[in-house]
Scaffold this motif. Structure first.
Motif, PDB file in Angstrom:
ATOM      1  N   ILE A 228       0.823  -1.209   0.000  1.00 13.38           N
ATOM      2  CA  ILE A 228       0.000   0.000   0.000  1.00 13.38           C
ATOM      3  C   ILE A 228       0.857   1.259   0.000  1.00 13.38           C
ATOM      4  CG2 ILE A 228      -1.508   1.380   1.494  1.00 13.38           C
ATOM      5  CD1 ILE A 228      -3.130  -1.132   2.012  1.00 13.38           C
ATOM      6  N   THR A 229       1.892   1.282   0.832  1.00 18.27           N
ATOM      7  CA  THR A 229       2.735   2.476   0.904  1.00 18.27           C
ATOM      8  C   THR A 229       3.372   2.788  -0.447  1.00 18.27           C
ATOM      9  OG1 THR A 229       3.216   2.007   3.231  1.00 18.27           O
ATOM     10  CG2 THR A 229       4.674   3.548   2.099  1.00 18.27           C
ATOM     11  N   VAL A 230       3.915   1.756  -1.099  1.00 26.42           N
ATOM     12  CA  VAL A 230       4.535   1.955  -2.416  1.00 26.42           C
ATOM     13  C   VAL A 230       3.483   2.344  -3.442  1.00 26.42           C
ATOM     14  CG1 VAL A 230       5.892   0.854  -4.233  1.00 26.42           C
ATOM     15  CG2 VAL A 230       6.343   0.300  -1.836  1.00 26.42           C
TER      16      VAL A 230
ATOM     17  N   VAL B  88      -1.151  -7.192  -8.471  1.00 27.80           N
ATOM     18  CA  VAL B  88      -1.504  -7.836  -7.204  1.00 27.80           C
ATOM     19  C   VAL B  88      -3.012  -7.769  -6.981  1.00 27.80           C
ATOM     20  CG1 VAL B  88      -1.065  -7.917  -4.728  1.00 27.80           C
ATOM     21  CG2 VAL B  88       0.752  -7.190  -6.288  1.00 27.80           C
ATOM     22  N   PHE B  89      -3.601  -6.627  -7.307  1.00 26.82           N
ATOM     23  CA  PHE B  89      -5.051  -6.487  -7.163  1.00 26.82           C
ATOM     24  C   PHE B  89      -5.783  -7.454  -8.096  1.00 26.82           C
ATOM     25  CE2 PHE B  89      -3.385  -2.359  -5.799  1.00 26.82           C
ATOM     26  CZ  PHE B  89      -4.056  -2.177  -4.603  1.00 26.82           C
TER      27      PHE B  89
ATOM     28  N   LEU C 162       4.106 -12.602   1.062  1.00 32.08           N
ATOM     29  CA  LEU C 162       5.174 -13.142   0.210  1.00 32.08           C
ATOM     30  C   LEU C 162       4.821 -13.008  -1.261  1.00 32.08           C
ATOM     31  CD1 LEU C 162       6.148 -16.377   2.189  1.00 32.08           C
ATOM     32  CD2 LEU C 162       7.389 -14.206   2.107  1.00 32.08           C
ATOM     33  N   LEU C 163       3.612 -13.472  -1.627  1.00 31.37           N
ATOM     34  CA  LEU C 163       3.220 -13.428  -3.030  1.00 31.37           C
ATOM     35  C   LEU C 163       2.945 -12.006  -3.484  1.00 31.37           C
ATOM     36  CD1 LEU C 163       2.642 -14.992  -5.581  1.00 31.37           C
ATOM     37  CD2 LEU C 163       0.287 -15.316  -4.804  1.00 31.37           C
ATOM     38  N   GLY C 164       2.288 -11.220  -2.617  1.00 26.39           N
ATOM     39  CA  GLY C 164       1.996  -9.840  -2.979  1.00 26.39           C
ATOM     40  C   GLY C 164       3.254  -9.032  -3.226  1.00 26.39           C
ATOM     41  N   GLY C 165       4.238  -9.183  -2.333  1.00 28.88           N
ATOM     42  CA  GLY C 165       5.488  -8.451  -2.509  1.00 28.88           C
ATOM     43  C   GLY C 165       6.250  -8.900  -3.742  1.00 28.88           C
TER      44      GLY C 165
ATOM     45  N   GLY D  21       4.222  -7.798  -6.904  1.00 30.96           N
ATOM     46  CA  GLY D  21       4.277  -6.350  -7.063  1.00 30.96           C
ATOM     47  C   GLY D  21       5.639  -5.886  -7.542  1.00 30.96           C
ATOM     48  N   GLY D  22       6.702  -6.541  -7.074  1.00 30.19           N
ATOM     49  CA  GLY D  22       8.047  -6.145  -7.478  1.00 30.19           C
ATOM     50  C   GLY D  22       8.393  -6.526  -8.897  1.00 30.19           C
TER      51      GLY D  22
END
Length: 421
Positions: free
Chosen positions: A254-256, A391-392, A377-380, A383-384
């Motif tokens: 969220i922050t990124v 991710v959404f 783990l998967l979201g990061g 997203g990267g």
């Protein structure tokens, strides 16, 4: 069909235990809400100052501080997930009340020890031990799910969820204030004292009429779930994992994501906190209401509707252009997710024989914590590599697929059993 309808395999045993505890369940529910609230506050209050505490324990590299903070925070939930089935099994054998007392006393002892850690390894091990020995909210779910009359189980489990959700929402706020007033280590001591109060209240006021199975019954072949019941239980485990996965896959980015849509560096942390709190607030407001709805129309229907709503709400989150738009959508998504855990526990309660109910609910709790570990783990990672919006989209697809899976398997189960919800 009425939500009071149940599997013929579960009816006699479930009613006997619930009827024996008909005089206690409302008071026990109130105490479990208080205990779940206090333990979740104590587990999450360290979030704002955890990196500072890790640095005080001798870690000075910024990247290492982030890594160790994540490990220390996640260790408790890993421990809880590993032991939830064991405590569930023991609750089937020795009663639900002893498991509540064990969790509360264990947490009350370990919380001050966390404040006495001398290095980061001790911090991680003590947090892991808190998860292995604790799990008050998990034990409370088993007690409430089995003691409450089946026609009110959804509402009661929704009320219980508000205790955990409130603790998770208020804990970081308290953690942001107390260290500046009394110091970091003293904050852990105070948290342990509050849990000790919850333990004392649990010991004195929680009541249970539990009749242990005779030795001959314990030596008999253990309860095995038939294929028809697995058609109900298996999607409940998968859905329990999805609940935490869908939330935790998004929160770490969220922050990124806010920075990508133009939020300034000076405001991004504040706005990220507001976005995260919005989801928890939405769940807090709707948990009891959706639990009551599950009592009226059936837990299975509420699960399908909530998965569809949450999956649909994730798609516009990938296209927001202002931070307040994300706040509104996360609030609505929190409302949708609120109905899932109470409904899952209700479906399991109505379909599983009482002598195996604690163990099966324990596996459902473990599934939740698996989602809490896998989500970040998967979201990061996604997203990267593929961008934040992906991710959404992936999380939305998983939730919508979960709705379809529940619909198909529950229809198959109805062909073999009477409707469970």
């Amino acid at each position: 069909m009425s939500s009071s309808a149940s599997s013929p395999l579960a009816k006699t045993d479930s009613h006997s235990y619930a009827q024996r505890n008909a005089a206690y369940w409302r008071r026990n529910l109130a105490i479990c809400v208080f205990g779940s609230f206090t333990t979740l506050v104590s587990l999450t209050l360290l979030l704002p100052f955890l990196p500072i505490y890790v640095e005080q324990l001798g870690v000075h590299d910024k990247a290492a501080i982030v890594v160790w903070s994540g490990i220390a925070f996640g260790a408790t939930f890993l421990g809880t997930g590993l032991t939830a089935p064991l405590w569930g099994y023991l609750s089937d054998r020795y009663g639900r009340r002893p498991m509540l007392i064990r969790a509360a006393v264990g947490m009350a002892l370990l919380m001050p020890l966390i404040g006495l850690a001398h290095n980061v390894w001790q911090l991680v091990l003590l947090r892991l031990a808190a998860g292995l020995i604790g799990g008050y909210a998990s034990s409370a779910t088993v007690l409430v799910a089995t003691q409450t009359p089946r026609e009110q189980a959804g509402w009661a489990l929704g009320i219980l969820s508000t205790g955990s959700l409130s603790g998770g929402l208020i804990g970081p706020l308290i953690g942001g204030l107390l260290p500046g007033l009394i110091g970091i280590r003293q904050t852990f001591f105070l948290g342990g004292g509050v849990i000790a109060l919850a333990a004392l209240v649990t010991i004195v006021f929680v009541r249970e009429d539990f009749q242990a199975a005779p030795a001959s019954a314990r030596r008999a072949e253990p309860v095995r779930l038939g294929s028809a019941l697995w058609l109900v239980v298996a999607p409940m485990f998968a859905t329990a994992m999805l609940v935490l996965f869908s939330n935790m896959s998004i929160e770490p980015i969220i922050t990124v994501y806010l920075a990508e849509i133009g939020v300034g560096r000076s405001q991004v942390v504040l706005f990220a906190g507001i976005v995260m709190a919005a989801s928890a607030l939405g769940s807090l407001l709707m948990a009891a209401r959706l639990g009551r709805l599950a009592d009226r129309i059936g837990g299975g229907k509420v699960i399908i509707y909530c998965l569809l709503a949450a999956g649909g709400l994730l798609i516009p989150q990938a296209f927001v252009t202002q931070w307040w738009q994300l706040v509104g959508l996360r609030f609505l998504m929190g409302m949708a997710l609120a109905g899932l855990l109470p409904s899952i526990a209700k479906v399991i309660r109505l379909s599983v024989p009482e002598k195996a109910l604690g163990k099966v609910l324990g596996y459902a709790q473990s599934s939740q914590y698996a989602g809490q570990v896998l989500g970040p783990l998967l979201g990061g990672a996604l997203g990267g590599t593929s961008g934040m919006r992906s991710v959404f989209f992936l999380t939305s697809a998983l939730l919508l697929a979960g709705a379809g899976l529940n619909y198909l398997l529950m229809n198959k189960a109805r062909a073999a059993l009477h409707p469970l919800q």
